[in-house]
Design a protein around this motif. Structure first.
Motif, mmCIF file in Angstrom:
data_model
loop_
_atom_site.group_PDB
_atom_site.id
_atom_site.type_symbol
_atom_site.label_atom_id
_atom_site.label_comp_id
_atom_site.label_asym_id
_atom_site.label_seq_id
_atom_site.Cartn_x
_atom_site.Cartn_y
_atom_site.Cartn_z
ATOM 1 N N LEU A 79 39.050 41.884 35.849
ATOM 2 C CA LEU A 79 39.400 40.558 36.362
ATOM 3 C C LEU A 79 39.300 39.491 35.280
ATOM 4 O O LEU A 79 40.137 38.600 35.187
ATOM 5 C CB LEU A 79 38.442 40.170 37.496
ATOM 6 N N GLU A 93 41.915 48.303 37.675
ATOM 7 C CA GLU A 93 42.230 47.569 38.903
ATOM 8 C C GLU A 93 42.169 48.462 40.138
ATOM 9 O O GLU A 93 42.044 47.978 41.253
ATOM 10 C CB GLU A 93 43.606 46.903 38.778
ATOM 11 N N TYR A 96 39.283 48.181 42.830
ATOM 12 C CA TYR A 96 39.187 47.214 43.922
ATOM 13 C C TYR A 96 39.041 47.927 45.274
ATOM 14 O O TYR A 96 38.231 47.546 46.103
ATOM 15 C CB TYR A 96 40.428 46.328 43.983
ATOM 16 N N ASN A 245 46.392 43.268 46.174
ATOM 17 C CA ASN A 245 46.982 44.068 45.103
ATOM 18 C C ASN A 245 48.069 45.003 45.631
ATOM 19 O O ASN A 245 49.120 45.184 45.008
ATOM 20 C CB ASN A 245 45.906 44.856 44.345
ATOM 21 N N ASN A 283 38.026 39.492 44.036
ATOM 22 C CA ASN A 283 38.654 40.784 43.796
ATOM 23 C C ASN A 283 39.884 40.875 44.710
ATOM 24 O O ASN A 283 39.752 40.643 45.915
ATOM 25 C CB ASN A 283 37.577 41.826 44.128
ATOM 26 N N PRO A 284 41.082 41.158 44.183
ATOM 27 C CA PRO A 284 42.269 41.190 45.043
ATOM 28 C C PRO A 284 42.105 42.099 46.259
ATOM 29 O O PRO A 284 42.764 41.902 47.277
ATOM 30 C CB PRO A 284 43.368 41.717 44.112
ATOM 31 N N ILE A 416 44.427 35.673 39.555
ATOM 32 C CA ILE A 416 45.244 36.082 40.696
ATOM 33 C C ILE A 416 46.513 35.224 40.768
ATOM 34 O O ILE A 416 47.615 35.738 41.004
ATOM 35 C CB ILE A 416 44.430 35.974 42.002
ATOM 36 N N GLN A 419 48.876 36.580 38.387
ATOM 37 C CA GLN A 419 49.509 37.812 38.867
ATOM 38 C C GLN A 419 50.552 37.508 39.942
ATOM 39 O O GLN A 419 51.581 38.181 40.034
ATOM 40 C CB GLN A 419 48.448 38.749 39.432
#
Length: 441
Positions: A79, A93, A96, A245, A283-284, A416, A419
């Motif tokens: 992250l 990733e 997550y 995500n 955290n996504p 985020i 992204q």
């Protein structure tokens, strides 16, 4: 998802597991380095990428086996830092939500120990296949006898002991560094938060707090079923949707991405400035996006509370920098326990120069009504360069633990937004004088 073997316990076992993972990654690099002189120039990038991908698989596999603190640190790395190539970040990733779960028999054993009876006797139905698994536990679906849809979070056995072991390992790794004493408050804060995350009754209390107080349109928080919660099992209402995500993998429209980003920003602003308490794990996998673009907030293990005085000081800092009042700026830093009290004038000037550059960089978010993270692709990288310049003055700073998770949360949200490639108005009444509550939307 394949199921994982037993998590290594004890300082020695976990140290060996750490070392084994590092050795395998080192082996992949040595193999690449030995081949490099004999590889054609046009093939070297492909070879390097192949080496990175293999190393990423080894790293993720090793961290998944260790679970606990090791995996939480992996989430932080993916992250918050860009020191890894994209291949490794992409693999990290997965931590997550896509960690291999513990085997079904072990999950059932945890439930039987928690409830004193079989899950089939407690629920109308129970799915022994976890639908999500992360660093400290995994989540199963269950249906209550009243027809209620539950998300049942089950903690990995022995995970509390591994946190203590890993923090000891971390302190040992840091022993040769001169800054280790300055980092100690941060390590204590991280250990405290991690241990809190393993207390599911405390997490149930955090979830209740946000459900009772957040009260934002288009933001969902789960209902906690108190009589089905223990310190190792958390029972909450099931939340429809996809983790952020996985939602992004469906290539949502620009409008949808902008909408979701705006709701994430609303959650942070209301939590920090309104409640003085934030969900500190951006955290996504902790954001569930439904078809109607409402955002569900889950995983309340990492929550950070602040005093009103700290929030008021933090809120004033950007305005003080903009106004150019250096003495007021350092008074504010001292009141937040961020700098030493005996700074000479030259050091103050140098620190203020960095702070002013940081303030100008941060202010760009608010210059225009909307900030386009899809177009401003180098924005976060520029901020990191300024922070590196600030880091040169680290011996003059004292580490306020409150800032560790606050900075982590704000930076994680910006990652985020990056992204999401969203176009978002970040102007808000808390940080932008003249904007009245309610005008942001």
């Amino acid at each position: 998802m394949p199921q994982s073997d037993k998590t290594p316990e004890g300082r020695l076992a976990r140290g060996l597991a750490f070392g084994g993972t590092a050795a395998r990654m080192g082996g992949a690099y040595l193999k690449y380095a030995a081949r490099k002189p004999f590889v054609r120039a046009e093939d070297r990038e492909r070879e390097r990428r192949s080496m990175s991908e293999k190393s990423a698989e080894v790293l993720f596999g090793g961290l998944c086996r260790l679970k606990g603190t090791a995996l939480k640190i992996a989430q932080m790395l993916s992250l918050e830092l860009d020191i890894f190539p994209p291949e490794i970040r992409c693999e990290l990733e997965k931590s997550y939500t896509d960690v291999p779960p513990m085997n079904r028999a072990m999950a059932r054993k945890v439930l039987v120990n928690a409830y004193g009876e079989r899950p089939e006797d407690v629920f109308a139905s129970f799915d022994s296949q976890a639908f999500a698994a992360a660093s400290l536990g995994q989540v199963h679906r269950a249906v209550g006898h009243d027809g209620g849809q539950y998300a049942l979070k089950i903690q990995y056995p022995t995970i509390r002991r591994t946190i203590t072991d890993d923090i000891r390992l971390l302190r040992g790794l840091l022993r040769p560094f001169a800054e280790r004493k300055a980092l100690e408050p941060t390590i204590v804060e991280i250990e405290t938060r991690f241990m809190e995350e393993t207390d599911y009754l405390a997490e149930a209390g955090n979830a209740r707090f946000f459900r009772d107080n957040l009260n934002l349109d288009n933001v969902r928080t789960p209902l906690v079923y108190e009589d089905l919660c223990t310190d190792r099992v958390l029972c909450m209402s099931f939340m429809e949707g996809k983790t952020l995500n996985h939602w992004l993998e469906d290539d949502p429209s620009q409008e949808a991405r902008d909408t979701v980003a705006r709701r994430l920003d609303d959650i942070f602003l209301k939590s920090f400035y309104g409640l003085h308490c934030i969900h500190a794990d951006p955290n996504p996998g902790n954001y569930i996006v439904a078809d109607d673009l409402t955002v569900g907030l889950v995983d309340f293990g990492c929550v950070k509370r602040f005093t009103p005085e700290f929030v008021a000081c933090y809120q004033r800092l950007p305005q003080i920098i903009t106004q150019g009042d250096k003495e007021e700026y350092f008074d504010a830093l001292r009141s937040m326990d961020l700098v030493n009290s005996d700074l000479d004038q030259a050091t103050k000037e140098s620190i203020y120069e960095c702070a002013y550059a940081f303030g100008v960089w941060l202010g760009r978010l608010f210059d225009d009504e909307y900030f386009d993270f899809g177009r401003e692709t180098g924005y976060i990288g520029e901020g990191k360069e300024i922070m590196r310049a600030m880091f040169r003055h680290r011996k003059h700073f004292t580490m306020n633990p409150d800032l560790v998770f606050l900075d982590r949360t704000r930076y994680g949200l910006m990652r985020i937004y990056e992204q999401l490639k969203c176009r978002i108005s970040l102007r808000n009444p808390y940080e932008c004088p003249g904007i009245s509550p309610g005008t942001k939307e």
